[in-house]
Design a protein around this motif. Structure first.
Motif, short mmCIF file in Angstrom:
data_model
loop_
_atom_site.label_atom_id
_atom_site.label_comp_id
_atom_site.label_asym_id
_atom_site.label_seq_id
_atom_site.Cartn_x
_atom_site.Cartn_y
_atom_site.Cartn_z
N VAL A 130 2.55 -1.99 6.53
CA VAL A 130 2.33 -1.35 8.04
C VAL A 130 0.62 -1.62 8.24
CG1 VAL A 130 2.16 0.67 9.48
CG2 VAL A 130 4.08 0.22 8.01
N GLY A 131 -0.04 -0.89 7.26
CA GLY A 131 -1.51 -1.18 7.36
C GLY A 131 -2.28 0.23 7.89
N CYS A 132 -3.36 0.66 6.93
CA CYS A 132 -3.73 1.84 7.18
C CYS A 132 -5.48 1.62 6.69
CB CYS A 132 -3.42 2.97 6.52
SG CYS A 132 -3.44 2.87 4.80
N ASP A 133 -6.15 2.55 7.08
CA ASP A 133 -7.58 2.61 6.49
C ASP A 133 -8.06 2.55 4.73
OD1 ASP A 133 -8.31 3.00 9.27
OD2 ASP A 133 -8.57 4.96 8.92
N CYS A 167 0.89 -1.25 -0.05
CA CYS A 167 -0.03 0.21 -0.15
C CYS A 167 0.78 1.34 0.02
CB CYS A 167 -0.92 -0.07 1.29
SG CYS A 167 -1.84 1.64 1.33
N GLU A 168 0.65 2.25 -0.96
CA GLU A 168 1.69 3.14 -0.97
C GLU A 168 1.47 4.27 -0.02
OE1 GLU A 168 3.96 3.99 -3.14
OE2 GLU A 168 3.76 1.92 -4.32
N ASP A 169 0.17 4.18 0.69
CA ASP A 169 -0.06 5.25 1.83
C ASP A 169 0.60 5.01 2.96
OD1 ASP A 169 -1.77 6.69 0.00
OD2 ASP A 169 -3.31 5.38 0.37
N CYS A 170 0.98 3.71 3.22
CA CYS A 170 1.49 3.52 4.60
C CYS A 170 2.63 2.56 4.64
CB CYS A 170 0.37 2.58 5.43
SG CYS A 170 -0.06 1.05 4.63
N TYR A 210 -1.19 -4.05 2.47
CA TYR A 210 -0.97 -4.33 1.00
C TYR A 210 -2.19 -3.82 0.21
CZ TYR A 210 2.77 -7.51 2.57
OH TYR A 210 3.77 -7.91 2.87
N LYS A 211 -2.25 -3.71 -1.01
CA LYS A 211 -3.38 -3.25 -1.94
C LYS A 211 -3.27 -3.67 -3.25
CE LYS A 211 -6.52 0.46 -2.06
NZ LYS A 211 -6.94 1.85 -1.82
N GLY A 212 -3.82 -5.13 -3.44
CA GLY A 212 -3.72 -5.56 -4.97
C GLY A 212 -2.50 -6.53 -4.89
#
Length: 564
Positions: free
Chosen positions: A487-490, A454-457, A497-499
């Motif tokens: 890490v993990g976020c909303d 995930c690029e945000d976290c 992870y995302k995708g």
């Protein structure tokens, strides 16, 4: 008149000529439609250009995106979902003030209706209709799983629930149906929202477990009361047109429905177990469409090899890997590259996952004798240029595919092997003569899927020496790489992870490899020679993804390791 002002503005911006404007205004009168509706239908004006024209004429603010921070779920819940989606309007908080966002400021009635219902600033803001629609689908507050569990526990018995057949309409609009129906709809909606590939409903002695598979990993979601097990399974069977009374034999079928305006295909499998029937729902989100070869994140070297292979007039291109490694997606991307009016492409699949315009697709039905091998015999009489075989499962299919390639056809298929060189051994074990494999095989693509960070976290991380050694990363190379950890976020539902992203091992069968194959060389020897000739192994392609910051070293090591 507002319509004329918009037309004048579009002419002033050079997006329309005066002659075009006169013609479209005349069409508006004849068809009793608004100017912007006609312009969009004729695809004369882009949505964003029209939105900017609205903004200039009405003096309104525009939004490029709607974030979670701008949404008030409590306020949204007061407005019927159908109203929001029909008029593409919703309340948001902009600059600390509650305002209405709309894609059509000329549709005044719903704006006035919502102004009476909730306290909002007089001036609405503008956004493209796709952004408003996506935000409504994403942020509209539905009952949570815990609320549904409370509602179920308040019921008396599962016989109280109405299990009428589902209607062909969007399940998001069924929120007022019976609790069991609402629960099943919620499970499907939540799974699609989270990007799950499968929903598992598993009966145990005292519990009923529901898990999602997201990016290849299983996650526990909810545990409904055990007494509602048969009602939940029956509901799913009704949706899939299965026999509710049959609980001793496995059943399979499909459901086609819409979730948040997105067409979704569910493949349902029901299996009798010792504590009841186990249900697995495979989710195929058709709105995502087909991937192109350019979007598979192939390295330049691997892309060049595959391009050469699919440009050949004949030969076999095989994609190998375990179940769920993205083989079918890769095959479809190859077909899409070749799909043109002057090429006759026929596929035989089980099942047909995507319908591709311009390609004739055949569904296998083994119960009536339409196997891969039988279908192939008939297809070869249909004058194909390119063949796709969903999977080479047995020697007969392998031999027919080989013969088809030798008689001037380009053949694509999948096969279950652990590596590209191991595919050679597998084909020979199936009964295909080594010299036939050598002369027909053009390329083998072995692939795996790893989760994308995930690029945000994502956060910088220092791997251990043991991890670096297993990945074949030297101490010097490690200094040049910025490693990341999940890490993990909303945004990623706390997963980190995302995708997913594929890693590849692409082996081109040239003259030197063909000679080794003809001599029935072992897989290890073929692998060594292929590496000398430039084949990039799975783990090395994984290191490329690590260097690009797309995944973690842990993810790469779950699917491949370096030769030690």
């Amino acid at each position: 008149m507002v319509v004329e002002k918009i037309g004048v503005d579009l002419v002033a911006q050079g997006l329309l000529t005066e002659q075009q404007l006169d013609a479209f205004l005349q069409q508006c009168v004849q068809e009793k439609k608004r100017l912007h509706t006609v312009l969009l239908e004729k695809k004369v004006i882009a949505k964003n250009d029209l939105l900017q024209s609205f903004a200039r004429v009405f003096g309104m603010k525009t939004l490029e995106t709607i974030t979670e921070e701008m949404v008030e779920p409590r306020v949204l819940s007061k407005i019927p979902l159908k109203f929001l989606r029909t008029h593409l309007i919703m309340p948001v908080v902009v600059d600390g003030k509650r305002r209405l966002v709309t894609s059509d400021p000329m549709d005044l009635e719903p704006l006035d209706d919502l102004s009476y219902l909730i306290a909002v600033e007089a001036d609405p803001v503008l956004a493209i209709d796709d952004i408003v629609r996506e935000s409504i689908n994403k942020f509209y507050p539905f009952e949570t799983s815990s609320e549904m569990m409370d509602e179920l526990k308040a019921g008396e018995s599962e016989e109280d629930f109405d299990l009428d057949a589902i209607e062909e309409r969007d399940i998001m609009e069924m929120a007022n149906d019976a609790p069991i129906v609402k629960l099943v709809n919620h499970l499907i909606f939540q799974a699609v929202k989270e990007g799950a590939s499968d929903i598992h409903i598993e009966p145990f002695e005292k519990d009923l477990s529901i898990r999602y598979r997201i990016d290849g990993v299983m996650y526990q979601r909810t545990m409904p009361p055990k007494r509602y097990q048969s009602a939940i399974v029956s509901r799913i069977k009704i949706m899939a047109n299965m026999d509710i009374a049959e609980k001793r034999l496995p059943q399979d079928n499909r459901i086609q429905l819409k979730v948040a305006d997105r067409p979704v295909d569910l493949r349902i499998s029901v299996l009798p177990c010792n504590f009841g029937e186990r249900v697995v729902m495979r989710i195929l989100d058709k709105s995502k469409g087909l991937s192109s070869l350019d979007t598979l994140n192939l390295s330049k070297e691997n892309l060049a090899i595959i391009q050469r292979a699919i440009e050949r007039p004949n030969g076999i291109v095989l994609v190998s890997g375990p179940t769920g490694s993205g083989k079918t997606t890769t095959l479809y991307s190859l077909l899409s590259k070749l799909n043109s009016p002057d090429v006759n492409i026929i596929t035989v699949e089980d099942p047909i996952e995507y319908t591709i315009a311009g390609i004739n697709q055949v569904q296998v039905h083994e119960k009536i004798g339409l196997t891969f091998a039988n279908a192939l015999r008939s297809i070869l009489r249909q004058d194909p240029d390119v063949l796709l075989i969903g999977e080479i499962r047995d020697g007969e299919t392998a031999r027919i595919a080989t013969q088809a390639s030798l008689t001037g056809h380009l053949v694509f298929s999948t096969i279950h092997t652990s590596s590209a060189p191991g595919t050679i051994t597998r084909l020979i074990d199936m009964g295909v003569e080594p010299f036939l494999v050598a002369s027909s095989l053009a390329c083998v693509i072995s692939q795996r899927l790893v989760r994308r960070l995930c690029e945000d976290c994502k956060a910088v991380h220092k791997p251990s020496e043991a991890q670096l050694a297993r990945a074949g990363i030297s101490e010097q190379l490690a200094k040049e790489i910025t490693f990341y950890n999940a890490v993990g976020c909303d945004r990623c539902f706390k997963n980190g992870y995302k995708g997913r992203v594929p890693l590849f091992e692409v082996m081109e069968v040239g003259q030197e490899l063909a000679e080794l194959i003809s001599q029935h060389a072992e897989a290890g020897i073929i692998k060594k020679k292929a590496s000398e000739l430039g084949m990039v192994q799975l783990v090395d392609d994984g290191v490329r993804l690590i260097r690009e910051g797309l995944t973690t070293i842990d993810e790469v090591l779950t699917v491949s390791v370096a030769d030690l």
